[in-house]
Each structure stands twice: as structure tokens, then as C-alpha cells.
Design an enzyme around this catalytic site. Structure first.
Site, PDB file in Angstrom:
ATOM      1  N   GLU A 113       0.845  -1.204   0.000  1.00  0.00           N
ATOM      2  CA  GLU A 113       0.000   0.000   0.000  1.00  0.00           C
ATOM      3  C   GLU A 113       0.869   1.237   0.000  1.00  0.00           C
ATOM      4  O   GLU A 113       2.019   1.187   0.420  1.00  0.00           O
ATOM      5  CB  GLU A 113      -0.856   0.033   1.277  1.00  0.00           C
ATOM      6  CG  GLU A 113      -1.828  -1.104   1.361  1.00  0.00           C
ATOM      7  CD  GLU A 113      -2.475  -1.214   2.737  1.00  0.00           C
ATOM      8  OE1 GLU A 113      -2.297  -0.305   3.565  1.00  0.00           O
ATOM      9  OE2 GLU A 113      -3.152  -2.220   2.959  1.00  0.00           O
ATOM     10  N   LYS A 115       2.068   4.656   1.580  1.00  0.00           N
ATOM     11  CA  LYS A 115       2.105   5.169   2.948  1.00  0.00           C
ATOM     12  C   LYS A 115       1.721   6.650   2.893  1.00  0.00           C
ATOM     13  O   LYS A 115       2.524   7.502   2.509  1.00  0.00           O
ATOM     14  CB  LYS A 115       3.488   4.987   3.566  1.00  0.00           C
ATOM     15  CG  LYS A 115       3.511   5.361   5.029  1.00  0.00           C
ATOM     16  CD  LYS A 115       4.784   4.899   5.698  1.00  0.00           C
ATOM     17  CE  LYS A 115       4.749   5.104   7.199  1.00  0.00           C
ATOM     18  NZ  LYS A 115       4.424   6.450   7.638  1.00  0.00           N
ATOM     19  N   ASP A 117       0.892  10.337   3.882  1.00  0.00           N
ATOM     20  CA  ASP A 117       1.530  11.202   4.876  1.00  0.00           C
ATOM     21  C   ASP A 117       0.519  12.215   5.393  1.00  0.00           C
ATOM     22  O   ASP A 117       0.451  13.349   4.937  1.00  0.00           O
ATOM     23  CB  ASP A 117       2.722  11.911   4.228  1.00  0.00           C
ATOM     24  CG  ASP A 117       3.632  12.512   5.264  1.00  0.00           C
ATOM     25  OD1 ASP A 117       3.397  12.271   6.462  1.00  0.00           O
ATOM     26  OD2 ASP A 117       4.571  13.225   4.881  1.00  0.00           O
ATOM     27  N   TYR A 226      -7.162   2.184   5.351  1.00  0.00           N
ATOM     28  CA  TYR A 226      -6.188   1.132   5.066  1.00  0.00           C
ATOM     29  C   TYR A 226      -6.257  -0.068   6.009  1.00  0.00           C
ATOM     30  O   TYR A 226      -5.408  -0.938   5.968  1.00  0.00           O
ATOM     31  CB  TYR A 226      -4.760   1.690   5.026  1.00  0.00           C
ATOM     32  CG  TYR A 226      -4.362   2.501   6.237  1.00  0.00           C
ATOM     33  CD1 TYR A 226      -4.285   1.918   7.495  1.00  0.00           C
ATOM     34  CD2 TYR A 226      -4.071   3.844   6.116  1.00  0.00           C
ATOM     35  CE1 TYR A 226      -3.926   2.649   8.602  1.00  0.00           C
ATOM     36  CE2 TYR A 226      -3.707   4.601   7.227  1.00  0.00           C
ATOM     37  CZ  TYR A 226      -3.640   3.987   8.470  1.00  0.00           C
ATOM     38  OH  TYR A 226      -3.291   4.724   9.558  1.00  0.00           O
ATOM     39  N   LYS A 313      10.506   3.515   3.676  1.00  0.00           N
ATOM     40  CA  LYS A 313      10.446   4.975   3.491  1.00  0.00           C
ATOM     41  C   LYS A 313      11.289   5.375   2.289  1.00  0.00           C
ATOM     42  O   LYS A 313      12.422   4.912   2.135  1.00  0.00           O
ATOM     43  CB  LYS A 313      10.992   5.670   4.740  1.00  0.00           C
ATOM     44  CG  LYS A 313      10.113   5.498   5.963  1.00  0.00           C
ATOM     45  CD  LYS A 313       9.083   6.611   6.030  1.00  0.00           C
ATOM     46  CE  LYS A 313       8.620   6.829   7.445  1.00  0.00           C
ATOM     47  NZ  LYS A 313       9.051   8.029   8.053  1.00  0.00           N
ATOM     48  N   CYS A 407      20.641  44.055  12.904  1.00  0.00           N
ATOM     49  CA  CYS A 407      19.325  43.423  12.913  1.00  0.00           C
ATOM     50  C   CYS A 407      18.462  44.036  11.807  1.00  0.00           C
ATOM     51  O   CYS A 407      18.305  45.263  11.762  1.00  0.00           O
ATOM     52  CB  CYS A 407      18.667  43.612  14.274  1.00  0.00           C
ATOM     53  SG  CYS A 407      16.980  43.017  14.310  1.00  0.00           S
ATOM     54  N   CYS A 410      15.481  46.066  13.640  1.00  0.00           N
ATOM     55  CA  CYS A 410      15.620  47.255  14.494  1.00  0.00           C
ATOM     56  C   CYS A 410      16.990  47.903  14.342  1.00  0.00           C
ATOM     57  O   CYS A 410      17.291  48.865  15.045  1.00  0.00           O
ATOM     58  CB  CYS A 410      15.361  46.899  15.955  1.00  0.00           C
ATOM     59  SG  CYS A 410      16.642  45.866  16.657  1.00  0.00           S
ATOM     60  N   CYS A 425      20.250  39.385  18.336  1.00  0.00           N
ATOM     61  CA  CYS A 425      20.006  40.819  18.374  1.00  0.00           C
ATOM     62  C   CYS A 425      19.819  41.151  19.855  1.00  0.00           C
ATOM     63  O   CYS A 425      18.899  40.643  20.490  1.00  0.00           O
ATOM     64  CB  CYS A 425      18.736  41.164  17.585  1.00  0.00           C
ATOM     65  SG  CYS A 425      18.168  42.834  17.964  1.00  0.00           S
ATOM     66  N   CYS A 431      13.101  45.387  20.037  1.00  0.00           N
ATOM     67  CA  CYS A 431      13.046  44.783  18.703  1.00  0.00           C
ATOM     68  C   CYS A 431      11.667  44.137  18.511  1.00  0.00           C
ATOM     69  O   CYS A 431      11.319  43.201  19.240  1.00  0.00           O
ATOM     70  CB  CYS A 431      14.186  43.768  18.594  1.00  0.00           C
ATOM     71  SG  CYS A 431      14.277  42.958  17.008  1.00  0.00           S
TER      72      CYS A 431
HETATM   73  S1  IVH Z   1      -1.003   0.387   8.691  1.00  0.00           S
HETATM   74  C1  IVH Z   1      -0.462  -1.454  12.915  1.00  0.00           C
HETATM   75  N1  IVH Z   1      -1.107   1.416   6.302  1.00  0.00           N
HETATM   76  O1  IVH Z   1       1.761   5.341   9.027  1.00  0.00           O
HETATM   77  C2  IVH Z   1      -0.034  -0.585  11.826  1.00  0.00           C
HETATM   78  N2  IVH Z   1      -0.421   2.806   8.089  1.00  0.00           N
HETATM   79  O2  IVH Z   1       3.726   4.384  11.549  1.00  0.00           O
HETATM   80  C3  IVH Z   1      -1.154   0.190  11.284  1.00  0.00           C
HETATM   81  N3  IVH Z   1       0.067   5.118   7.423  1.00  0.00           N
HETATM   82  O3  IVH Z   1       0.444   6.609  11.792  1.00  0.00           O
HETATM   83  C4  IVH Z   1      -0.747   1.109  10.247  1.00  0.00           C
HETATM   84  N4  IVH Z   1      -0.373   4.869   5.293  1.00  0.00           N
HETATM   85  O4  IVH Z   1      -1.273   6.517  10.030  1.00  0.00           O
HETATM   86  C5  IVH Z   1      -0.827   1.627   7.603  1.00  0.00           C
HETATM   87  N5  IVH Z   1      -1.262   2.203   4.140  1.00  0.00           N
HETATM   88  C6  IVH Z   1      -1.003   2.417   5.414  1.00  0.00           C
HETATM   89  C7  IVH Z   1      -0.585   3.677   5.895  1.00  0.00           C
HETATM   90  C8  IVH Z   1      -0.294   3.832   7.245  1.00  0.00           C
HETATM   91  C9  IVH Z   1       0.007   5.717   6.239  1.00  0.00           C
HETATM   92  C10 IVH Z   1       0.496   5.785   8.674  1.00  0.00           C
HETATM   93  C11 IVH Z   1      -0.369   5.495   9.855  1.00  0.00           C
HETATM   94  C12 IVH Z   1       0.558   5.457  11.039  1.00  0.00           C
HETATM   95  C13 IVH Z   1       1.907   5.400  10.429  1.00  0.00           C
HETATM   96  C14 IVH Z   1       2.591   4.142  10.873  1.00  0.00           C
END
Ligand code: IVH
Length: 683
Positions: A113, A115, A117, A226, A313, A407, A410, A425, A431
Site C-alpha cells: 500500500e 504510505k 503522509d 487502510y 520509506k 538586525c 531594528c 540581536c 526589537c
Molecule cells: S497500517 C499497525 N497502512 O503510518 C499498523 N499505516 O507508523 C497500522 N500510514 O500513523 C498502520 N499509510 O497513520 C498503515 N497504508 C497504510 C498507511 C499507514 C500511512 C500511517 C499510519 C501510522 C503510520 C505508521
């Protein structure tokens, strides 16, 4: 329309609108025009207005918002919200694969999946309706943000079909702000002279904690689910439950894929490493999960994360651009942070115009010249940084960046103390950004918590010459505040208007200033904004010296006795109190009734009446100050030097040999910590 017909029509409209929401926001396949949709919504809103008793807390009209949450209740998670183990290399993924194989053998499937953010959310559904939405919090309990989450278009309030899903289950997912909405929001923030959000994740998190759900609705947040959690789920694997969730109305990612082995996982990762730039939202990696629930159970959990999933990551993204100029930001302590002004460039989905340059050494280390071609990178940190200069591209006659001497706010000459990385400063009282920064720090939640003065209001007070320092806040009157004006841009419609402080606002401000008088000493100490004295250090100091007076009287060496206080902090505290202006401010605050003692020294007994103590050395259970306070509370007197009049010397570790010798000469009893305790019990 009579009640019965209205009820029927409301039900009908609810189902039709829910369906169109799903088509539009989840499937991205609208079937009707925006106009027709708006008409349906309008009809529903009017019917609900006419028959308020028919208004349901899960009506699609909730998507427009209107509810206000004053305090977000804390809710315990039924299933803890864990985090994921992180890896940055394929080698570590191979190791993960080996570990998995050792435990469950070779027959298993991965699900890959994106990840996302954003902000993790737990959505609890009961009997087909959303019941609660809770943030991650500390993993065991989070904030109830239901009203706000209900405005997110891709989150269903009523599920289409129940299928075999249990009556109660939890859908976990991520709430995020798409790039388009993020850019729009920051434009408005900048116009309003408000601090823009540093990135879409912060914007999403900030939006979820707004009190007014109408504004949340305007922020255009989105979501992906997810994970599905519950007892007796319809399928025995992650993937099928997710696919079912989509049919029930949830937005799940179309890019979730089953992978039969690690090679396929690697392919998925490589693909998204390149393609992620095309997405309209941030992803920071790929999540790899074992599909079967049984196998997940067998793999189990560590204290923090499941052993059946891991996050890969992506390496940090870089971009090449030009350095146009160097600007300087002045913080509340006067610290000067150089900031690179860049030719705007797209990086990890957001436009980057500035990069942190940290300090003068960093500028020298990079050998920066104006107009240099630079490589910027966005790490885990919010503000991007310059990692390298492309010297080959440097223009002839380019001028090197020379750190500011004065600065920019000021014009005071900047100073850099020996051994320190930052320039300062020194014009602390004159300031403008320092005055503002100090007051903003003072009123912040963890300090005096005078939040009703936030949102740019402090700036107005400064502009109108009503406050120049923190003590001035306590002299503010209703008459001074009432009618002050502020220009704001409306987030919902992008219009501007001037608002003046009305009676309610003014009363709120004055009330919260009044309330702050009961904030405990340790937070007042933190609020004073002494350089290097953060929250934790302030707590330790307050525990040690139980009042500001004994802290002011203390010397360098006695400060060093406090855990976590080193020479730098001790020096800063001493020079803070040496400044007469600060003492004046503290005296004014004292006279207004702020807390400058932890626990008023009230006499507990007279067991030590007439006895004179010298306390020397380091103790295990108590700090020296605590011992001294206890002695005084029981009627004893403290002196610093040993004389014939001394009754006891309470001796800890590392007591100086000179003192010991003198005690022996004068035949004075040396007692340790526990003997001292006995004195209180039995004397
Ligand atoms: S599974 C038990 N799937 O990543 C683990 N997490 O450190 C449950 N996140 O804060 C997480 N995309 O919010 C999972 N496809 C995905 C995700 C995901 C983003 C985030 C999640 C969590 C952090 C995990």
C-alpha cells in the site's frame, strides 16, 4: 409538505446524496452535474430546517459543517493505534522477509500500500452509521474529532450495505490535505498575515483540531482507509476486507496491490518512487503487510508495532534551484536564523521558496554566493535545507553571502557570543519580533494558556502600543481593547473584511488573562522565556527552588545542582535575573497575583525549633533545596557556614574535606539523609 412525506423525502434525499457523494468523492465518477447536486442538497437543508426533529446527526448536510466543538473529549482506543517499523533499504526488507519466513513458512502473500503522509484516524461504525472519529493521540487514547471528520466528503456517514460486517467495527485510515487544497489554504493564510502551514500534514492535523466544523468543511480534506478492525470480520484476510469496505462506501486506494513475493514488492516500491510525484497528495513510502489474519496473529506484535507489517520509506527528494537572497528571522530570544530565499521550485508536491540555513557557520561551510545553483532537500523536517552548492554553475564575480551585521528589524548591531553558533540581536526590549515572540511564548498553551489572545491579536495590541512586555497584559482594560480592529480574509469565500474586537472577544481575553493568575509556578517560570529554560528544565527548577525569590537569590553553583542544568542554562538564568528590567516585570506580575511559589512555606511542626543546620553535599532522595525547605517548615534555621552555634550538619555525598574537618574540631554532629528523617519522626 406534511411530516410523514417530509420524513420519506428526507430519507430519499439522504440516500441519493450519499450515493452521489460516493460517486464523486470516492469513485471520482460523478453521475450528475454540480448544479443538480446543489439543488438536492438545498432541498434537504430546507426540509431539515422546516422539520428540525427529522434532522439526523448523520445527515449528508453534516458535510457542510456547522457544529462547534469546544473541547475535544479524550477517548480510549479499543485497539491500540500502533506505529510501523521503518526501513530505508531493500536489504532491511530482505531481513524482514527472512524473519517472516522463519515464523510462518513460505506460503503467504504480501499486500503493498502507499504510505499516506497525513493524520491517522480511527472511525468507529455502529449499525451502519459513523459513531465516532478518534485521532491517534498517544496510541492508547486520542481526541474525539467526530464533528470535524463528518465534514470530510470521502468519509461515509451511513454505509450502503452492511454485508457480513459486524455491527460494530473500526475503519482505520489516514486523513490528508491534497496539494491543491493546501496551496489554496496557505494563500489565504498569507493574505491574512497568519503563519502558513509548513506542509500538508500539519495543515491536515491543524484542521482536524479546529473548533468550527464549517471551516474544516472548507479545507477540503480527503481520506484513505487502510485497515478494518473488529470481531468476526467477513474475510480472513486484509485485502478482501478492504475491498468490501470500498463497496460499503469507504475510499480505499486503487493502488493497493497483492504481491506474491519480495521481488514484486520491490517492483511496487520502484514504481511508486518515481510515480509519487504525479499524485495530488504526499506519500512518504510504501507499507508492506502480510495478508492473512491468521498469519498476522502468528507473527504478533512488538511493544510498538506489528511484526506483520513494515514501512519502506522513500529516500528524501532533492531539487535544484537558485539562491536569490538571504533573509534573517528574529526569534523571541533575539536568535537570528538565516533563511535562503530561493527561486520557487516544486519539491515533494509543495512549492518551496525558502530553506533553512541554520547559522553563519552553515553559510560558510556551504561557501554560499548570491545566485548560486543549490540542491535542496526535504527530510523528515518541515523546512527544506540546502545540502550542496553546484560550484560549476557559479557566476563569475558572484558575491559571497556575508552574514548580516545589524538586525534587519531594528538595526541594532548583532552579537555572537564565544562558543555559540547563533547570532543574537541584543535589543530584547525594543526589537518588534522579539517583543511579539516573547508575548506569544508567554500566552502559549503550555505556558500561561491565554489562547484567546492568539490568532494575530497580540500583534494588534503591540501595534496599538498597548503592550510592550508581558506584565502590560495584566493592565489591559475593557475600554482599551473594545473596538480594536483587525482585517481578515474569510477562508470559506476568500473575501476580506475588518472586524473589531467585540464585547464577547474582549471579555474572553480578559477572562483568560485573569484565569492565568492561577497557572502554577513551574509554568510561569517557563512562560518568562528565559533562554534555554524549556518546559522540563522549568519544572526541575521549580521543584528545586520552590519560589522565584530563592531562585533569584541563588548563585551559579547552586543552580548547577539541579538535574539537567549545566553551565549554559545556569549562566542564562543568572544573567536574566541580573537584568533589572526583568526583576521589575516579575515584581509587577507578583503584584497582579501570579504564582511565583510552588508551595507556600507553611510551618508543619516545631520539632526543629531553635536548631541550626548546615546542609552540605549531594543527596540521593532530596535536592539540597528540598532539605532546606523541610528544615524551615519544621522550625529549623539554615546557615551556610559551620560555627560553634551549628546544631547539625546534614551531610550528603561529596561533602568538602574542609567542612568535615571543621565539624570535627567543633564537635558538631554529622547526620545523613535517613538520620535527618529520624529527627523529624522521633525528636
Ligand atoms: S497500517 C499497525 N497502512 O503510518 C499498523 N499505516 O507508523 C497500522 N500510514 O500513523 C498502520 N499509510 O497513520 C498503515 N497504508 C497504510 C498507511 C499507514 C500511512 C500511517 C499510519 C501510522 C503510520 C505508521
Amino acid at each position: 409538505m406534511n411530516f410523514e412525506n417530509a420524513k420519506k423525502r428526507i430519507e430519499e434525499l439522504t440516500n441519493i446524496i450519499n450515493k452521489h457523494n460516493y460517486n464523486y468523492y470516492v469513485l471520482a465518477r460523478p453521475e450528475i452535474s454540480d448544479y443538480k447536486y446543489d439543488m438536492l442538497m438545498k432541498e434537504l437543508i430546507e426540509l431539515e430546517k422546516q422539520y428540525p426533529e427529522l434532522q439526523d446527526s448523520n445527515s449528508p448536510t453534516r458535510k457542510v459543517g456547522g457544529q462547534v466543538t469546544k473541547d475535544f473529549a479524550t477517548v480510549k482506543h479499543k485497539y491500540p493505534m500502533l506505529s510501523l517499523g521503518n526501513t530505508y533499504s531493500k536489504k532491511e526488507l530482505q531481513e524482514f522477509d527472512n524473519r517472516v519466513r522463519k515464523i510462518i513458512g513460505n506460503k503467504f502473500e504480501y499486500v503493498c500500500e502507499l504510505k499516506f503522509d497525513g493524520v491517522a484516524i480511527g472511525l468507529i461504525y455502529e449499525n451502519g452509521y459513523i459513531a465516532r472519529a478518534v485521532t491517534r493521540g498517544d496510541g492508547y487514547q486520542g481526541d474525539d474529532v467526530t464533528n470535524n471528520v463528518k465534514t470530510i466528503k470521502s468519509i461515509p456517514l451511513k454505509l450502503f450495505q452492511k454485508h457480513n460486517m459486524p455491527n460494530i467495527f473500526e475503519a482505520r485510515g489516514e486523513i490528508f490535505m491534497p496539494h491543491k487544497s493546501f496551496i489554496m489554504l496557505n494563500k489565504i493564510k498569507e493574505k491574512n498575515n497568519e503563519q502558513p502551514f509548513a506542509n500538508p500534514r500539519n495543515a491536515a492535523a491543524g484542521s482536524l483540531k479546529l473548533q468550527e466544523s464549517k471551516i474544516v468543511a472548507s479545507r477540503n480534506l480527503d481520506s484513505y482507509i487502510y485497515n478494518i478492525l473488529g470481531e468476526n470480520l467477513p474475510y480472513d484476510n486484509h485485502f478482501d476486507n478492504l475491498m468490501l469496505a470500498k463497496k460499503m462506501g469507504f475510499k480505499t486506494s486503487e493502488f493497493t496491490a497483492k504481491c506474491k513475493d519480495l521481488n514484486h514488492v520491490f517492483e511496487y516500491i520502484s514504481h511508486w518512487e518515481k510515480e509519487r510525484k504525479k499524485l495530488d497528495y504526499d506519500i512518504d513510502g510504501v507499507v508492506i503487510k502480510i495478508n492473512s489474519h491468521k498469519q498476522q496473529e502468528k507473527l504478533g506484535y512488538t511493544a510498538k508495532s506489528p511484526r506483520w507489517a513494515i514501512a519502506y520509506k522513500f529516500p528524501t527528494e532533492q531539487a535544484v534551484t537558485k539562491l536569490l537572497d538571504v533573509a534573517y528571522q528574529i526569534g523571541r530570544t533575539g536568535a537570528v536564523t538565516p533563511v535562503a530565499v530561493l527561486k520557487p521550485i516544486q519539491l515533494s508536491g509543495t512549492k518551496v521558496k525558502r530553506a533553512s540555513l541554520y547559522n553563519a557557520d552553515k553559510i560558510n561551510e556551504l561557501k554560499l554566493h548570491i545566485n548560486d545553483t543549490v540542491i535542496v532537500e526535504k527530510g523528515g523536517e518541515i523546512i527544506p535545507k540546502i545540502v550542496e552548492v553546484d560550484f560549476e554553475q557559479r557566476e563569475k564575480n558572484a558575491s559571497p553571502v556575508i552574514f548580516a551585521t545589524n538586525c534587519p528589524e531594528c538595526n541594532t548591531a548583532l552579537v555572537r557570543n564565544k562558543g555559540e553558533a547563533l547570532h543574537y540581536c541584543p535589543n530584547q526590549k525594543g526589537c518588534p519580533p522579539q517583543i511579539l515572540g516573547k508575548i506569544e511564548h508567554f500566552i502559549s498553551r503550555k505556558a500561561m494558556n491565554i489562547e484567546s489572545l492568539g490568532q494575530g491579536r497580540t500583534e494588534i495590541l503591540i501595534k496599538n502600543n498597548l503592550v510592550k512586555n508581558i506584565a502590560d497584559l495584566y493592565d489591559l482594560t475593557f475600554e482599551e481593547l473594545y473596538g480594536l480592529e483587525k482585517t481578515i480574509v474569510n477562508e470559506l469565500y476568500g473575501t476580506t473584511k475588518k472586524i473589531s474586537f467585540k464585547e464577547k472577544t474582549v471579555n474572553n481575553i480578559l477572562n483568560s488573562i485573569e484565569k492565568s493568575k492561577s497557572v502554577p509556578f513551574e509554568r510561569v517560570l517557563y512562560a518568562l522565556g528565559i533562554r534555554y529554560v524549556g518546559e522540563t528544565v522549568a519544572k526541575k527548577i521549580a521543584l528545586h527552588f520552590t519560589s522565584i525569590d530563592s531562585l533569584i537569590k541563588s548563585d551559579f553553583n547552586s543552580l548547577l545542582e539541579i538535574p539537567e542544568v549545566g553551565e549554559k542554562i545556569a549562566g542564562s538564568i543568572i544573567s536574566f535575573f541580573q537584568d533589572n528590567e526583568n526583576i521589575k516585570i516579575i515584581n509587577r506580575l507578583k503584584s497582579k497575583g501570579l504564582q511565583f511559589e510552588t508551595d507556600k512555606i507553611s510551618k508543619k511542626s516545631d520539632r526543629l525549633d531553635g536548631k541550626i543546620f548546615v546542609v552540605s553535599g549531594v543527596f540521593e532522595k532530596y535536592s539540597r533545596q528540598q532539605l532546606k525547605d523541610t528544615i524551615e517548615k519544621h522550625g529549623g534555621k539554615i546557615t551556610n557556614s559551620i560555627s560553634a552555634k551549628t546544631t547539625y550538619i546534614v551531610a550528603g555525598n561529596n561533602m568538602g574535606p574542609e567542612k568535615r574537618k571543621k565539624a570535627e574540631e567543633l564537635n558538631i554532629s554529622l547526620i545523613n539523609e535517613s538520620e535527618f528523617e529520624n529527627l523529624l519522626d522521633n525528636d
